[in-house]
Design an enzyme around this catalytic site. Sequence first.
Site, PDB file in Angstrom:
ATOM      1  N   GLU A  81      62.597  32.054  20.605  1.00 15.09           N
ATOM      2  CA  GLU A  81      63.554  31.334  19.765  1.00 15.09           C
ATOM      3  C   GLU A  81      63.604  31.948  18.364  1.00 15.09           C
ATOM      4  O   GLU A  81      64.670  31.980  17.731  1.00 15.09           O
ATOM      5  CB  GLU A  81      63.177  29.851  19.672  1.00 15.09           C
ATOM      6  CG  GLU A  81      63.370  29.094  20.976  1.00 15.09           C
ATOM      7  CD  GLU A  81      64.818  29.051  21.416  1.00 15.09           C
ATOM      8  OE1 GLU A  81      65.690  28.748  20.568  1.00 15.09           O
ATOM      9  OE2 GLU A  81      65.093  29.350  22.584  1.00 15.09           O
TER      10      GLU A  81
ATOM     11  N   TRP B 117      65.799  34.796  18.824  1.00 16.01           N
ATOM     12  CA  TRP B 117      67.203  34.367  18.877  1.00 16.01           C
ATOM     13  C   TRP B 117      67.763  34.210  17.466  1.00 16.01           C
ATOM     14  O   TRP B 117      68.922  34.544  17.201  1.00 16.01           O
ATOM     15  CB  TRP B 117      67.334  33.056  19.655  1.00 16.01           C
ATOM     16  CG  TRP B 117      68.749  32.541  19.679  1.00 16.01           C
ATOM     17  CD1 TRP B 117      69.320  31.667  18.791  1.00 16.01           C
ATOM     18  CD2 TRP B 117      69.783  32.890  20.594  1.00 16.01           C
ATOM     19  NE1 TRP B 117      70.636  31.448  19.104  1.00 16.01           N
ATOM     20  CE2 TRP B 117      70.949  32.192  20.214  1.00 16.01           C
ATOM     21  CE3 TRP B 117      69.828  33.725  21.717  1.00 16.01           C
ATOM     22  CZ2 TRP B 117      72.148  32.300  20.916  1.00 16.01           C
ATOM     23  CZ3 TRP B 117      71.030  33.840  22.414  1.00 16.01           C
ATOM     24  CH2 TRP B 117      72.168  33.132  22.014  1.00 16.01           C
TER      25      TRP B 117
ATOM     26  N   TRP C 209      93.737  24.372  22.845  1.00 16.19           N
ATOM     27  CA  TRP C 209      92.978  23.256  22.297  1.00 16.19           C
ATOM     28  C   TRP C 209      93.925  22.109  21.940  1.00 16.19           C
ATOM     29  O   TRP C 209      95.078  22.329  21.564  1.00 16.19           O
ATOM     30  CB  TRP C 209      92.228  23.673  21.031  1.00 16.19           C
ATOM     31  CG  TRP C 209      91.285  24.818  21.179  1.00 16.19           C
ATOM     32  CD1 TRP C 209      91.418  26.059  20.623  1.00 16.19           C
ATOM     33  CD2 TRP C 209      90.056  24.843  21.900  1.00 16.19           C
ATOM     34  NE1 TRP C 209      90.352  26.861  20.955  1.00 16.19           N
ATOM     35  CE2 TRP C 209      89.491  26.134  21.748  1.00 16.19           C
ATOM     36  CE3 TRP C 209      89.373  23.898  22.681  1.00 16.19           C
ATOM     37  CZ2 TRP C 209      88.282  26.503  22.327  1.00 16.19           C
ATOM     38  CZ3 TRP C 209      88.165  24.269  23.251  1.00 16.19           C
ATOM     39  CH2 TRP C 209      87.635  25.549  23.078  1.00 16.19           C
TER      40      TRP C 209
ATOM     41  N   ASN D   2      67.502  19.829  20.056  1.00 14.37           N
ATOM     42  CA  ASN D   2      68.203  21.028  20.502  1.00 14.37           C
ATOM     43  C   ASN D   2      68.954  20.828  21.818  1.00 14.37           C
ATOM     44  O   ASN D   2      70.117  21.241  21.956  1.00 14.37           O
ATOM     45  CB  ASN D   2      67.222  22.191  20.643  1.00 14.37           C
ATOM     46  CG  ASN D   2      67.927  23.486  21.029  1.00 14.37           C
ATOM     47  OD1 ASN D   2      68.767  23.986  20.287  1.00 14.37           O
ATOM     48  ND2 ASN D   2      67.607  24.013  22.193  1.00 14.37           N
TER      49      ASN D   2
ATOM     50  N   TRP E 118      86.014  24.479  19.094  1.00 13.56           N
ATOM     51  CA  TRP E 118      84.615  24.519  18.694  1.00 13.56           C
ATOM     52  C   TRP E 118      84.449  24.569  17.171  1.00 13.56           C
ATOM     53  O   TRP E 118      83.444  24.100  16.623  1.00 13.56           O
ATOM     54  CB  TRP E 118      83.897  25.715  19.326  1.00 13.56           C
ATOM     55  CG  TRP E 118      84.425  27.070  18.915  1.00 13.56           C
ATOM     56  CD1 TRP E 118      85.383  27.816  19.539  1.00 13.56           C
ATOM     57  CD2 TRP E 118      84.019  27.845  17.774  1.00 13.56           C
ATOM     58  NE1 TRP E 118      85.608  28.994  18.876  1.00 13.56           N
ATOM     59  CE2 TRP E 118      84.781  29.042  17.788  1.00 13.56           C
ATOM     60  CE3 TRP E 118      83.098  27.643  16.748  1.00 13.56           C
ATOM     61  CZ2 TRP E 118      84.640  30.033  16.816  1.00 13.56           C
ATOM     62  CZ3 TRP E 118      82.956  28.623  15.765  1.00 13.56           C
ATOM     63  CH2 TRP E 118      83.727  29.805  15.815  1.00 13.56           C
TER      64      TRP E 118
ATOM     65  N   TRP F 270      77.475  27.632  18.587  1.00 16.85           N
ATOM     66  CA  TRP F 270      78.723  26.987  18.983  1.00 16.85           C
ATOM     67  C   TRP F 270      79.565  27.906  19.856  1.00 16.85           C
ATOM     68  O   TRP F 270      80.147  27.477  20.857  1.00 16.85           O
ATOM     69  CB  TRP F 270      79.508  26.530  17.752  1.00 16.85           C
ATOM     70  CG  TRP F 270      79.110  25.154  17.309  1.00 16.85           C
ATOM     71  CD1 TRP F 270      78.178  24.819  16.378  1.00 16.85           C
ATOM     72  CD2 TRP F 270      79.629  23.913  17.803  1.00 16.85           C
ATOM     73  NE1 TRP F 270      78.070  23.458  16.262  1.00 16.85           N
ATOM     74  CE2 TRP F 270      78.962  22.873  17.121  1.00 16.85           C
ATOM     75  CE3 TRP F 270      80.593  23.579  18.753  1.00 16.85           C
ATOM     76  CZ2 TRP F 270      79.222  21.524  17.359  1.00 16.85           C
ATOM     77  CZ3 TRP F 270      80.862  22.237  18.987  1.00 16.85           C
ATOM     78  CH2 TRP F 270      80.180  21.227  18.301  1.00 16.85           C
TER      79      TRP F 270
END
Length: 500
Positions: free
Chosen positions: A297, A300, A328, A366, A384, A407
Amino acid sequence: MAEKSGRGDLCSASLQMGGDLEHRSAHGMPGRMSDPVLLWFRQDLRLADQAALGAAVQEGPVIPLYVLDDQAPRQWKMGGASRWWLHHSLRSLDDDLRKKGSRLVLRQGNCVDQIVQIAEETGARRVHALHHYEPWWRNAEKALGKRLDLCLHDGALLLPPGAVRTGGGNSYRIYTPFARAVMDHMPPAEPVRAPSRIDAPGQWPKGDSLDRWGLLPTAPDWAAAFSRDWTPGEAGARANVAAFLDEAADYDRARNLPSREGSSRLSPHLHFGEVSPAQVWRQVAGAPGNATTFLKELIWRDYAHTQIWAMPAYGSENARPAFDAMPWRDLREAGVDFTAWKTGRTGYPIVDAGMRQLWTTGWMHNRVRMIAASFLIKHLLIDWRHGARWFWDTLVDASYANNSVNWQWVAGSGVDANIFSRIMAPLTQSEKFEAADYIRKWVPELAHLNDDVIHDPEAHDARPADYPAKCIDHREGRERALAAWRRISHDCGAINHRAG
């Protein structure tokens, strides 16, 4: 590592000589440089393992400064929750500096202009700072380097962007090979302790009052409960790391269980730089058990910053251009649903629990972040970017890199992302990850329901009168999302990522 930016070569010389740069006094004897140096704090509000501070203290008196610049980020100026954190973190940093014989100078306005002004007022010739990779900070670094000697140091990430590259010499776009390449460079160097003393200048420049910045909400004080969950500052970061060490080995499983709150809760401390990622890596890797999942992580986080380094507009542009054609729903049509999502009134308990936790604490588990984001994007078919902006304003750990990349991962529009047609089923996710107690805590209207009913009270004819009906049926939302996906999917097989 440090990088020279700007005029002259004093910075390079001091680094080559281990920072022990001397000059001749009026009597011809070698002496310490008396001109102060500036230490520019941004998202690196710590004294330990702070390479810019380490270099500055070896050169002479240090003027630590923080500039609240809402101009450079433009639409990405800090949101409300982050400003709450910043207030307390700056207060803590100033306290820590005073214990070392120093203090923090605060200014507000264009950061480049303010730093140059302080340099002119104090006779400082050099600025030390850590590299940061948000587009506005990169622009500010370039501008400042044209006006002052700017020494930039690594330390905000495990490795700076570009430190690992593909066989063809390109920046990695896919996380898995990126992570393998980063692991080849781990562990990071041993963290450096904070200096025992920081020499002060003969005269301090004027600074602003932190309280006058108005970073804390007052009417209403929507952050009243934040302090029950968080202790911003370097000491709070150290305490959180220490508390996590006993849990790190179980992180792989516990991080998915909202009722256990198995996340590390280190993200805001890392975002504001109150602890370095190298410090966290070293401590967690040395804890009992296998903490590989958590360490990935941290990688990441590096990966996300590498993406915004390559594509600075990641927060506002789809990384996959085919998503520009996604139909959208317009917020004029979907505004009621968007408000229901923001306020935790969708009728989906796991989503509502997460959104209420976010509003109350400035943070969300999370696993629930993914569920809530997927629900907005796919069930409600809302762009988003609207969700990302809401998180930007309400998260204490609102990172441009992490927020944007995560996102777009959920939306499927990112460089390395979950496919759009893979739609999370919030009701199934809630039961699978044992979220009953989490829902009871954050959705008290449902606290009396048993585990078999609480995940979907409407389906069991047990929905209380004060809890809303589902804003859309799961099947209906899923089919609408898939229909929208089919409209653009013929372009997605050969999507070209936007150039960095």
